[in-house]
Design an enzyme around this catalytic site. Structure first.
Site, PDB file in Angstrom:
ATOM      1  N   LYS A 158       0.802  -1.212   0.000  1.00  0.00           N
ATOM      2  CA  LYS A 158       0.000   0.000   0.000  1.00  0.00           C
ATOM      3  C   LYS A 158       0.843   1.274   0.000  1.00  0.00           C
ATOM      4  O   LYS A 158       0.321   2.356  -0.234  1.00  0.00           O
ATOM      5  CB  LYS A 158      -0.982  -0.009   1.165  1.00  0.00           C
ATOM      6  N   SER A 204      -3.216 -12.162   4.348  1.00  0.00           N
ATOM      7  CA  SER A 204      -3.742 -12.048   2.986  1.00  0.00           C
ATOM      8  C   SER A 204      -2.728 -12.569   1.959  1.00  0.00           C
ATOM      9  O   SER A 204      -3.121 -12.990   0.874  1.00  0.00           O
ATOM     10  CB  SER A 204      -4.150 -10.606   2.674  1.00  0.00           C
TER      11      SER A 204
HETATM   12  C1  LIG Z   1      -2.658  -6.825   4.051  1.00  0.00           C
HETATM   13  C2  LIG Z   1      -3.543  -6.423   2.927  1.00  0.00           C
HETATM   14  N1  LIG Z   1      -3.901  -7.353   2.046  1.00  0.00           N
HETATM   15  C3  LIG Z   1      -4.722  -7.057   1.007  1.00  0.00           C
HETATM   16  C4  LIG Z   1      -5.234  -5.786   0.837  1.00  0.00           C
HETATM   17  C5  LIG Z   1      -6.165  -5.515  -0.300  1.00  0.00           C
HETATM   18  O1  LIG Z   1      -5.577  -4.739  -1.332  1.00  0.00           O
HETATM   19  P1  LIG Z   1      -6.463  -3.858  -2.270  1.00  0.00           P
HETATM   20  O2  LIG Z   1      -7.034  -2.746  -1.451  1.00  0.00           O
HETATM   21  O3  LIG Z   1      -5.544  -3.349  -3.330  1.00  0.00           O
HETATM   22  O4  LIG Z   1      -7.567  -4.723  -2.825  1.00  0.00           O
HETATM   23  C6  LIG Z   1      -4.880  -4.776   1.737  1.00  0.00           C
HETATM   24  C7  LIG Z   1      -5.420  -3.433   1.607  1.00  0.00           C
HETATM   25  O5  LIG Z   1      -5.348  -2.622   2.492  1.00  0.00           O
HETATM   26  C8  LIG Z   1      -3.997  -5.109   2.803  1.00  0.00           C
HETATM   27  O6  LIG Z   1      -3.632  -4.180   3.711  1.00  0.00           O
END
Ligand SMILES: Cc1ncc(COP(=O)(O)O)c(C=O)c1O
Length: 321
Positions: free
Chosen positions: A48, A282
């Site tokens: 991010k 994630s």
């Molecule tokens: C740890 C983590 N995984 C996945 C995501 C999802 O990414 P995106 O917002 O680009 O879909 C985020 C978004 O904040 C995140 O912080």
């Protein structure tokens, strides 16, 4: 001695250009390859950072952000950490509004980077460590109030095109260059869907046959059109049960995959033990989804994933115990 070419002017320029590596130990017993982009090596330890830089620099270029104006964002911690870095370097005060359900490492890190952190209580019945769509609505209300009161600039990652552009112009093209374009599929766990949308746009522009899959938590797969049976899950950063993600174009989605908390955690732990990669929930979800693809419709093929953030952000959770 020649002219120095290796010195960056600030941490902002250290964002991006992350390594891509093959997870060959994890795929030992499956037919196919997984290539993983190590986004946790960014200065704020997540992907991010990229959108934080893009959204602030776009706003500067478009005259939407005045020198010294306060920046506000609703965040699960990672966008806020990126914004704390970018705003800190550029001299904008930054307020991060976050649910108390997210891990406290993130709040502490943002505060250490100079952010003002506003924690919003979870809705009754919600579980710490599991942020639901309802919790997020409460955070949204508080973010809107602070923007009004302080006449602040709202970064607004769920709506700003900079979120998509960061990945369309950087993450996606980096992966195409690193692989020579030689991969078949991409799968990504969606929060705002910005990473998915930007990478999918870059990949499909290069080769419309590259298949792009959205990953959601099992029991909260609204984008796939399934009923929500379990809005609270452990995969922080996404899976908010929002039926519509403004940044995602449906024509970019070739399929939907679901990953349970247990699968995401098991794969995150395997990443740590077998590949030496210390990433979060994630990232485990993305690799678990890629393994599903290799055992199904992408058998024998190459799947690309992002490893979104560092396992250090989850030391207080049950991921590492
Ligand atoms: C740890 C983590 N995984 C996945 C995501 C999802 O990414 P995106 O917002 O680009 O879909 C985020 C978004 O904040 C995140 O912080």
């Amino acid at each position: 001695m020649g002219r120095a070419t290796g010195i960056l002017p600030s941490a902002i320029e250290a964002i991006g250009d992350t390594p891509l590596l093959e997870l060959s130990r994890l795929t030992r017993d499956v037919d196919g390859r997984i290539l993983a982009k190590l986004e946790y090596l960014n200065p704020g330890f997540s992907k991010k950072d990229r959108i934080a830089r893009q959204m602030i620099e776009d706003a500067e270029a478009q005259g939407q952000l005045r020198p010294g104006q306060t920046v506000v964002e609703l965040t699960s911690g990672n966008t806020g950490t990126g914004l704390a870095i970018v705003c800190g370097v550029k001299g904008y005060p930054f307020v991060a509004v976050m649910s108390r359900g997210n891990s406290m490492e993130r709040a502490r890190m943002m505060a250490a980077l100079g952010a003002e952190v506003v924690l919003v209580e979870q809705s009754p019945g919600s579980v710490p460590g599991q942020v639901s769509g309802g919790d997020l609505e409460l955070v949204e209300r508080e973010a809107q109030r602070i923007v009004r009161d302080r006449r602040a600039f709202r970064a607004d990652q769920f709506h700003r095109q900079g979120n998509v552009r960061a990945h369309e112009q950087h993450t996606g093209p980096e992966i195409l260059a690193q692989t020579g374009g030689a991969f078949h599929a991409f799968c990504d766990f969606a929060g705002t869907g910005g990473s998915f949308a930007g990478c999918a746009a870059a990949f499909k522009k290069y080769d419309p046959h590259i298949r792009c899959y959205l990953v959601e938590p099992e029991g909260a797969a609204v984008l796939a059109g399934l009923p929500v049976t379990q809005p609270n899950h452990s995969i922080q950063g996404g899976g908010y049960s929002m039926p519509h993600l403004p940044l995602v174009r449906p024509d970019q989605v070739d399929g939907y995959l679901q990953v349970s908390d247990q699968e995401a955690m098991a794969v995150a732990r395997r990443l740590a033990r077998e590949e030496g990669i210390f990433a979060g929930f994630s990232s485990g979800a993305n690799v678990a989804a890629a393994l599903q693809l290799l055992q199904g419709e992408c058998r024998g093929q190459t799947v690309v994933v992002l490893l979104n953030d560092s396992g250090l952000k989850y030391l207080s959770t049950d991921l590492w115990i």
